[in-house]
Design a protein around this motif. Sequence first.
Motif, PDB file in Angstrom:
ATOM      1  N   THR A  82       1.555   7.166  -0.987  1.00  0.00           N
ATOM      2  CA  THR A  82       2.614   8.003  -0.461  1.00  0.00           C
ATOM      3  C   THR A  82       3.721   7.182   0.195  1.00  0.00           C
ATOM      4  N   LEU A  83       4.944   7.641  -0.007  1.00  0.00           N
ATOM      5  CA  LEU A  83       6.111   7.086   0.665  1.00  0.00           C
ATOM      6  C   LEU A  83       6.510   8.105   1.721  1.00  0.00           C
ATOM      7  N   LEU A  84       6.543   7.659   2.977  1.00  0.00           N
ATOM      8  CA  LEU A  84       6.749   8.580   4.093  1.00  0.00           C
ATOM      9  C   LEU A  84       8.077   8.305   4.795  1.00  0.00           C
ATOM     10  N   VAL A  85       8.812   9.383   5.046  1.00  0.00           N
ATOM     11  CA  VAL A  85      10.068   9.327   5.789  1.00  0.00           C
ATOM     12  C   VAL A  85       9.957  10.345   6.929  1.00  0.00           C
ATOM     13  N   PRO A  86       9.222   9.978   7.984  1.00  0.00           N
ATOM     14  CA  PRO A  86       8.924  10.934   9.054  1.00  0.00           C
ATOM     15  C   PRO A  86      10.162  11.372   9.826  1.00  0.00           C
ATOM     16  N   ILE A  87      10.171  12.659  10.183  1.00  0.00           N
ATOM     17  CA  ILE A  87      11.298  13.255  10.888  1.00  0.00           C
ATOM     18  C   ILE A  87      10.934  13.568  12.347  1.00  0.00           C
ATOM     19  N   GLY A  88       9.750  14.111  12.589  1.00  0.00           N
ATOM     20  CA  GLY A  88       9.370  14.474  13.957  1.00  0.00           C
ATOM     21  C   GLY A  88       7.922  14.918  14.020  1.00  0.00           C
ATOM     22  N   ALA A  89       7.559  15.550  15.138  1.00  0.00           N
ATOM     23  CA  ALA A  89       6.206  16.048  15.400  1.00  0.00           C
ATOM     24  C   ALA A  89       5.171  14.931  15.215  1.00  0.00           C
ATOM     25  N   ASP A  90       4.117  15.196  14.446  1.00  0.00           N
ATOM     26  CA  ASP A  90       3.053  14.208  14.219  1.00  0.00           C
ATOM     27  C   ASP A  90       3.382  13.235  13.091  1.00  0.00           C
ATOM     28  N   GLN A  91       4.501  13.421  12.436  1.00  0.00           N
ATOM     29  CA  GLN A  91       4.833  12.665  11.232  1.00  0.00           C
ATOM     30  C   GLN A  91       4.935  11.154  11.443  1.00  0.00           C
ATOM     31  N   PRO A  92       5.580  10.666  12.517  1.00  0.00           N
ATOM     32  CA  PRO A  92       5.626   9.209  12.696  1.00  0.00           C
ATOM     33  C   PRO A  92       4.230   8.584  12.827  1.00  0.00           C
ATOM     34  N   MET A  93       3.324   9.265  13.521  1.00  0.00           N
ATOM     35  CA  MET A  93       1.955   8.742  13.661  1.00  0.00           C
ATOM     36  C   MET A  93       1.222   8.771  12.327  1.00  0.00           C
ATOM     37  N   ASN A  94       1.393   9.848  11.577  1.00  0.00           N
ATOM     38  CA  ASN A  94       0.755   9.940  10.260  1.00  0.00           C
ATOM     39  C   ASN A  94       1.259   8.834   9.337  1.00  0.00           C
ATOM     40  N   ALA A  95       2.569   8.612   9.348  1.00  0.00           N
ATOM     41  CA  ALA A  95       3.170   7.588   8.482  1.00  0.00           C
ATOM     42  C   ALA A  95       2.676   6.197   8.878  1.00  0.00           C
ATOM     43  N   LYS A  96       2.647   5.939  10.165  1.00  0.00           N
ATOM     44  CA  LYS A  96       2.186   4.627  10.644  1.00  0.00           C
ATOM     45  C   LYS A  96       0.747   4.378  10.206  1.00  0.00           C
ATOM     46  N   ARG A  97      -0.104   5.414  10.325  1.00  0.00           N
ATOM     47  CA  ARG A  97      -1.513   5.241   9.975  1.00  0.00           C
ATOM     48  C   ARG A  97      -1.686   5.045   8.466  1.00  0.00           C
ATOM     49  N   CYS A  98      -0.951   5.779   7.656  1.00  0.00           N
ATOM     50  CA  CYS A  98      -1.032   5.588   6.199  1.00  0.00           C
ATOM     51  C   CYS A  98      -0.629   4.169   5.826  1.00  0.00           C
ATOM     52  N   GLU A  99       0.407   3.670   6.475  1.00  0.00           N
ATOM     53  CA  GLU A  99       0.855   2.312   6.193  1.00  0.00           C
ATOM     54  C   GLU A  99      -0.204   1.302   6.648  1.00  0.00           C
ATOM     55  N   GLU A 100      -0.775   1.509   7.848  1.00  0.00           N
ATOM     56  CA  GLU A 100      -1.818   0.608   8.352  1.00  0.00           C
ATOM     57  C   GLU A 100      -3.027   0.568   7.420  1.00  0.00           C
ATOM     58  N   LEU A 101      -3.362   1.718   6.833  1.00  0.00           N
ATOM     59  CA  LEU A 101      -4.510   1.801   5.941  1.00  0.00           C
ATOM     60  C   LEU A 101      -4.207   1.298   4.534  1.00  0.00           C
ATOM     61  N   GLY A 102      -2.957   0.984   4.266  1.00  0.00           N
ATOM     62  CA  GLY A 102      -2.586   0.446   2.961  1.00  0.00           C
ATOM     63  C   GLY A 102      -2.430   1.484   1.875  1.00  0.00           C
ATOM     64  N   ALA A 103      -2.327   2.762   2.264  1.00  0.00           N
ATOM     65  CA  ALA A 103      -2.205   3.839   1.281  1.00  0.00           C
ATOM     66  C   ALA A 103      -0.768   4.291   1.087  1.00  0.00           C
ATOM     67  N   GLY A 104       0.164   3.654   1.797  1.00  0.00           N
ATOM     68  CA  GLY A 104       1.539   4.073   1.658  1.00  0.00           C
ATOM     69  C   GLY A 104       2.502   3.168   2.379  1.00  0.00           C
ATOM     70  N   LEU A 105       3.761   3.536   2.266  1.00  0.00           N
ATOM     71  CA  LEU A 105       4.858   2.845   2.932  1.00  0.00           C
ATOM     72  C   LEU A 105       5.669   3.864   3.699  1.00  0.00           C
ATOM     73  N   LYS A 106       6.357   3.414   4.738  1.00  0.00           N
ATOM     74  CA  LYS A 106       7.226   4.330   5.482  1.00  0.00           C
ATOM     75  C   LYS A 106       8.623   3.760   5.600  1.00  0.00           C
ATOM     76  N   LEU A 107       9.566   4.665   5.642  1.00  0.00           N
ATOM     77  CA  LEU A 107      10.970   4.322   5.852  1.00  0.00           C
ATOM     78  C   LEU A 107      11.497   5.173   6.996  1.00  0.00           C
ATOM     79  N   ASP A 108      12.545   4.719   7.626  1.00  0.00           N
ATOM     80  CA  ASP A 108      13.183   5.463   8.706  1.00  0.00           C
ATOM     81  C   ASP A 108      14.018   6.591   8.095  1.00  0.00           C
TER      82      ASP A 108
END
Length: 174
Positions: A95-121
Motif C-alpha cells: 500500500t501507498l499511504l498519503v495520510p490526512i488525519g485521525a489515525d492515518q499517520p500512525m497507520n501509515a508509519k506502521r505499514c512503512e515500518e513493517l515493510g508493507a508499504g510506503l507513505k508520502l506527505d
Amino acid sequence: MRPNAPVIYFTLGTEFGVESGDLYERVLAGLRALPVNLLMTVGSQIDPAEFGPQPDNVHIAQYVAQDEVLPHCDVVVSHGGSGSVMGALAHGLPTLLVPIGADQPMNAKRCEELGAGLKLDAATATPAEVRAALTELLAVPSYRQEAERLRTELAALPGPDHAAALLEQIARIR
C-alpha cells in the motif's frame, strides 16, 4: 483497460475526500500515465465527472465495494484509514499511504515500518513522487511479501466468535 497490467485501487475513504484539497488530482496525475489499470473512488459528495475525461485505463467512481475489488488488485493507494489499511493487508496487498488525519499517520508509519508499504506527505506529495513510490511498490517484491506475511498473521487471529465468547465470560464473572 490495459490487458495484463497491474490493477491499482485509489481511495481516500468515505470521510476525508472532500477535505483533501487537491490530493485526488495530484495522485491521479501521478498514476494516470503509468502502465496500470486505475480504479479511483471519490465518495458520494464528489462527482467523478469533475476530473474530466480520462484514458481508458482509468475509471473513477463514487463508490465500489472494497471487498469485491481488492481480490483483483496489485496495490492500494489510500489515506491510511483503518478500513483501507486492514482491507489491503487482509488481501496481502502492498500500500501507498498519503495520510490526512485521525489515525492515518500512525497507520501509515506502521505499514512503512513493517515493510508493507510506503507513505508520502498528503500536503506536499507531487505527481512525480506518487509515480516513483507506486513504481517502487510494484517493482520491489519485498513489499508484496511483507503484505502477504501480514495477511497470514491476520488470518490466524481469533475472529468475532472468540471475542463474543470472551465477552460472555466477562459477563458471567460480573
